[in-house]
Design an enzyme around this catalytic site. Structure first.
Site, PDB file in Angstrom:
ATOM      1  CB  ALA A  50      -0.858  -0.020   1.409  1.00  0.00           C
ATOM      2  NE  ARG A  55      12.619   5.671  -0.095  1.00  0.00           N
ATOM      3  CZ  ARG A  55      12.964   4.867   0.626  1.00  0.00           C
ATOM      4  NH1 ARG A  55      14.266   4.577   1.022  1.00  0.00           N
ATOM      5  NH2 ARG A  55      12.131   3.883   1.250  1.00  0.00           N
ATOM      6  N   GLY A 180      15.540  -1.960   9.367  1.00  0.00           N
ATOM      7  CA  GLY A 180      15.419  -2.131  10.660  1.00  0.00           C
ATOM      8  C   GLY A 180      16.428  -3.021  11.398  1.00  0.00           C
ATOM      9  CE  LYS A 391      -3.858  -9.466 -39.968  1.00  0.00           C
ATOM     10  NZ  LYS A 391      -5.010  -8.727 -40.198  1.00  0.00           N
ATOM     11  NE  ARG A 480       3.324  -7.272 -67.336  1.00  0.00           N
ATOM     12  CZ  ARG A 480       4.480  -8.196 -67.039  1.00  0.00           C
ATOM     13  NH1 ARG A 480       4.412  -8.631 -65.957  1.00  0.00           N
ATOM     14  NH2 ARG A 480       4.749  -8.643 -68.020  1.00  0.00           N
TER      15      ARG A 480
HETATM   16  C1  UD1 Z   1      10.178  -2.078   6.821  1.00  0.00           C
HETATM   17  C2  UD1 Z   1      10.621  -2.584   8.318  1.00  0.00           C
HETATM   18  C3  UD1 Z   1      12.022  -2.485   8.351  1.00  0.00           C
HETATM   19  C4  UD1 Z   1      12.703  -3.267   7.523  1.00  0.00           C
HETATM   20  C5  UD1 Z   1      12.430  -2.963   6.059  1.00  0.00           C
HETATM   21  C6  UD1 Z   1      12.804  -3.902   4.819  1.00  0.00           C
HETATM   22  C7  UD1 Z   1       8.787  -1.518   9.740  1.00  0.00           C
HETATM   23  C8  UD1 Z   1       8.330  -0.411  10.617  1.00  0.00           C
HETATM   24  N1  UD1 Z   1      10.030  -1.476   9.009  1.00  0.00           N
HETATM   25  O1  UD1 Z   1      10.757  -0.506   6.764  1.00  0.00           O
HETATM   26  O2  UD1 Z   1      12.420  -3.009   9.702  1.00  0.00           O
HETATM   27  O3  UD1 Z   1      13.923  -3.215   7.645  1.00  0.00           O
HETATM   28  O4  UD1 Z   1      10.588  -2.823   5.870  1.00  0.00           O
HETATM   29  O5  UD1 Z   1      12.355  -3.601   3.666  1.00  0.00           O
HETATM   30  O6  UD1 Z   1       8.102  -2.437   9.221  1.00  0.00           O
HETATM   31  N2  UD1 Z   1       3.328  -0.641   3.506  1.00  0.00           N
HETATM   32  C9  UD1 Z   1       1.982  -0.503   3.830  1.00  0.00           C
HETATM   33  N3  UD1 Z   1       1.460   0.288   4.528  1.00  0.00           N
HETATM   34  C10 UD1 Z   1       1.860   1.424   5.132  1.00  0.00           C
HETATM   35  C11 UD1 Z   1       3.437   1.244   5.154  1.00  0.00           C
HETATM   36  C12 UD1 Z   1       3.844   0.123   4.304  1.00  0.00           C
HETATM   37  O7  UD1 Z   1       1.215  -1.338   2.991  1.00  0.00           O
HETATM   38  O8  UD1 Z   1       1.493   1.828   5.739  1.00  0.00           O
HETATM   39  C13 UD1 Z   1       3.886  -1.437   2.833  1.00  0.00           C
HETATM   40  C14 UD1 Z   1       5.080  -0.631   1.679  1.00  0.00           C
HETATM   41  O9  UD1 Z   1       4.071  -0.840   0.514  1.00  0.00           O
HETATM   42  C15 UD1 Z   1       5.878  -1.839   1.670  1.00  0.00           C
HETATM   43  C16 UD1 Z   1       6.090  -2.605   2.675  1.00  0.00           C
HETATM   44  O10 UD1 Z   1       5.158  -2.319   3.441  1.00  0.00           O
HETATM   45  O11 UD1 Z   1       5.609  -2.844   0.642  1.00  0.00           O
HETATM   46  C17 UD1 Z   1       7.217  -1.853   3.587  1.00  0.00           C
HETATM   47  O12 UD1 Z   1       7.061  -0.685   3.896  1.00  0.00           O
HETATM   48  P1  UD1 Z   1       8.395   0.488   3.701  1.00  0.00           P
HETATM   49  O13 UD1 Z   1       7.700   1.794   3.837  1.00  0.00           O
HETATM   50  O14 UD1 Z   1       9.125   0.258   2.554  1.00  0.00           O
HETATM   51  O15 UD1 Z   1       8.918  -0.062   4.961  1.00  0.00           O
HETATM   52  P2  UD1 Z   1      10.417   0.431   5.424  1.00  0.00           P
HETATM   53  O16 UD1 Z   1      10.554   1.510   6.089  1.00  0.00           O
HETATM   54  O17 UD1 Z   1      11.464   0.254   4.285  1.00  0.00           O
HETATM   55 CA    CA Z   2       9.371   3.666   5.040  1.00  0.00          CA
END
Ligand code: UD1
Ligand code: CA
Length: 496
Positions: A50, A55, A180, A391, A480
């Site tokens: 979601a 980026r 994380g 085709k 022709r």
């Molecule tokens: C998250 C982890 C982090 C881990 C990293 C690995 C948490 C708090 N942190 O961080 O520990 O090292 O992934 O890639 O979980 N998403 C949603 N809804 C939201 C937020 C995110 O569906 O409200 C989905 C994003 O689309 C994505 C995934 O969750 O597919 C990870 O979200 P992202 O914001 O990329 O997390 P990170 O900050 O990278």
């Molecule tokens: Ca994030």
């Protein structure tokens, strides 16, 4: 070789595949006494997708950017379905409609996360769609497309063996920035701390959270309700479930992935390119191990699932896509693009040719710069030369069109020679019409067939003819304007 050419709508084909290959996985849990094996088939998946993907700087939702020819989220989705996860839910938010269009049509359930309040909130949104599910919930991310099946199987096995409430897949990163960190006390995992909340000491930890987990349900949902958002990002962190589980005296396990590469998450276009390169490398290595020569693998773009026979040689700059099958001893020259084609043995595809949804028998030579559009069927030993476009055209054995020709809605028999510059005029502005050319016909250069028209076997069409009527077998057709000669005409004009 009777075969349908499915459309390349990513979702559909893929889910069809996984239906066929569906295997319900049994997680074998060995109880402590080790005498009996307990089997459970309760395995669900929630895939988070979601997030905004800020980026990427793109109008297209991040999880729909293609990796190896499919939206990146399609890879974890397929993996989960192949593992037998039911129900399978994808959490969507940003670009939800587009995601549902691109990935829908199969067994995937879509869950909306109206506001992106964090990964913990995202999983909680999926609770109702899992309908009181009891068992193991696999948690995957839509932006982690390189994960391998064996890794998930190991994660699930570890989760079962340890009887854990939470098992997190970790990875050792040379540069853990942004991830994380896994905080351990001895070999016990005590927490996961986000980069933005980490102390300097914690930032130096190189074991990171991949964002992939196995959770016990319904425990994980109860735990999530106890998670707050008092952190640097003001989000509900899924990672905080670890601390809740510890407090509740439950087991938290961590499994390091065998290779960090496959847990790579895609956040920007650089990582997108990197992930595509890794996927390509995997596919190409497998093909080379199977006996295919790739002159420059890094510059060869073959989608996973394409089959190629041994001793086929592929030049750089070639794209082989979709459900393409290529036989043995073929040569594919630079710049060839093939989509959803079945191609026999000893076929030579010369530089710059483009082929789609076509079927080629053995020993054909195509191009350079030929364009075989959907519905082209070559029986074998055919030659289509430069600037030939086809085709919905079928050619019997040994028939050929060597130069500058358009053959559309055309049935051609065996041993037919189509001269240079032949055009089937198949479209009258309203409808398409068919041209039939029977066996052993010789078509002189610069001929137009105004369809519908049928040319009987063994006939000869004189060069420069515009054929508007059927030609009986073994005839000569000459259509022709007769040549007119006016001797001395130019000279008289010049010197009156
Ligand atoms: C998250 C982890 C982090 C881990 C990293 C690995 C948490 C708090 N942190 O961080 O520990 O090292 O992934 O890639 O979980 N998403 C949603 N809804 C939201 C937020 C995110 O569906 O409200 C989905 C994003 O689309 C994505 C995934 O969750 O597919 C990870 O979200 P992202 O914001 O990329 O997390 P990170 O900050 O990278
Ligand atoms: Ca994030």
């Amino acid at each position: 070789m009777q075969r349908l050419f499915p459309t390349r709508s990513v979702g559909e084909g893929m889910f069809l595949d996984s239906l066929f290959t569906l295997r319900i996985m049994n997680i074998l849990v060995t109880p402590p006494n080790g005498t009996e094996k307990m089997t459970t088939t309760n395995l669900a998946v929630v895939i988070l997708a979601a997030g905004k993907g800020t980026r990427m700087k793109s109008a297209l939702p991040k999880v729909l950017h293609p990796v190896a020819g499919r939206p990146m989220a399609a890879w974890p989705v397929q993996l989960a379905l192949d593992l037998g996860c039911r129900p399978a839910a994808l959490v969507v938010g940003h670009g939800a409609e587009a995601a549902e269009r691109a990935l829908g049509g199969g067994e995937l359930l879509f869950v909306r996360q109206p506001e992106q309040l964090g990964t913990g909130h995202a999983l909680l949104c999926a609770e109702t769609s899992l309908a009181s599910f009891v068992g193991t919930v696999l948690l995957l991310c839509g932006d982690v497309p390189l994960l391998r099946r064996q890794t998930l199987e190991r994660l699930l096995a570890c989760h079962g063996e340890r009887r854990a409430a939470v098992t997190v897949l970790t990875a050792e990163m040379d540069d853990p920035t942004g991830y994380g960190r896994i905080v351990r006390d001895g070999d016990q995992v005590v927490g996961i701390v986000e980069e933005k909340d980490a102390t300097a000491a914690q930032k130096s930890i190189c074991e990171i959270n991949t964002g992939i987990y196995a959770f016990e349900a319904p425990f994980v949902f109860e735990a999530l309700r106890r998670v707050g958002r008092d952190n640097a990002q003001g989000e509900y962190y899924l990672t905080d479930v670890v601390a809740v589980a510890r407090t509740a005296g439950r087991t938290v396990a961590a499994l390091p992935a065998a290779e960090a590469e496959e847990t790579m998450g895609i956040n920007d276009r650089l990582q997108l390119a990197e992930a595509n390169a890794i996927m390509r490398r995997r596919t190409n290595e497998e093909l080379m191990r199977g006996g295919v020569t790739l002159l420059d693998p890094a510059a060869t773009y073959i989608e996973p699932g394409v089959e190629i026979g041994a001793d086929t040689l592929v030049h750089p700059g070639v794209h082989l896509r979709g459900r393409t099958r290529l036989g043995r001893d073929c040569v594919v020259e630079p710049g060839v693009i093939v989509t959803d084609c079945e191609i026999g043995d000893r076929v030579h595809l010369k530089a710059g040719s483009v082929l789609a949804e076509s079927r080629l028998g053995n020993d054909c030579t195509i191009g350079p710069m030929a364009h075989l559009r959907p519905g082209t069927v070559l029986a074998g030993h055919n030659k289509l030369g430069n600037f030939v476009e086809t085709k919905k055209a079928s050619l019997g054995e040994r028939s050929q069109a060597s130069h500058l020709t358009y053959l559309g809605d055309t049935e051609i028999g065996k041993n037919v020679n189509i001269g240079c510059g032949t055009i089937t005029c198949n479209y009258d502005g309203v409808k398409k019409h068919v041209t039939i050319i029977e066996d052993d016909v010789f078509v002189g250069s610069d001929t137009q067939f105004v369809a519908p028209v049928r040319i009987g076997r063994g006939s000869l069409i004189a060069a420069g003819s515009t054929i508007t009527k059927n030609v009986p077998p073994d005839s000569l057709a000459l259509a022709r304007t007769p040549q007119v000669i006016k001797e001395g005409w130019r000279k008289k004009k010049r010197d009156p």
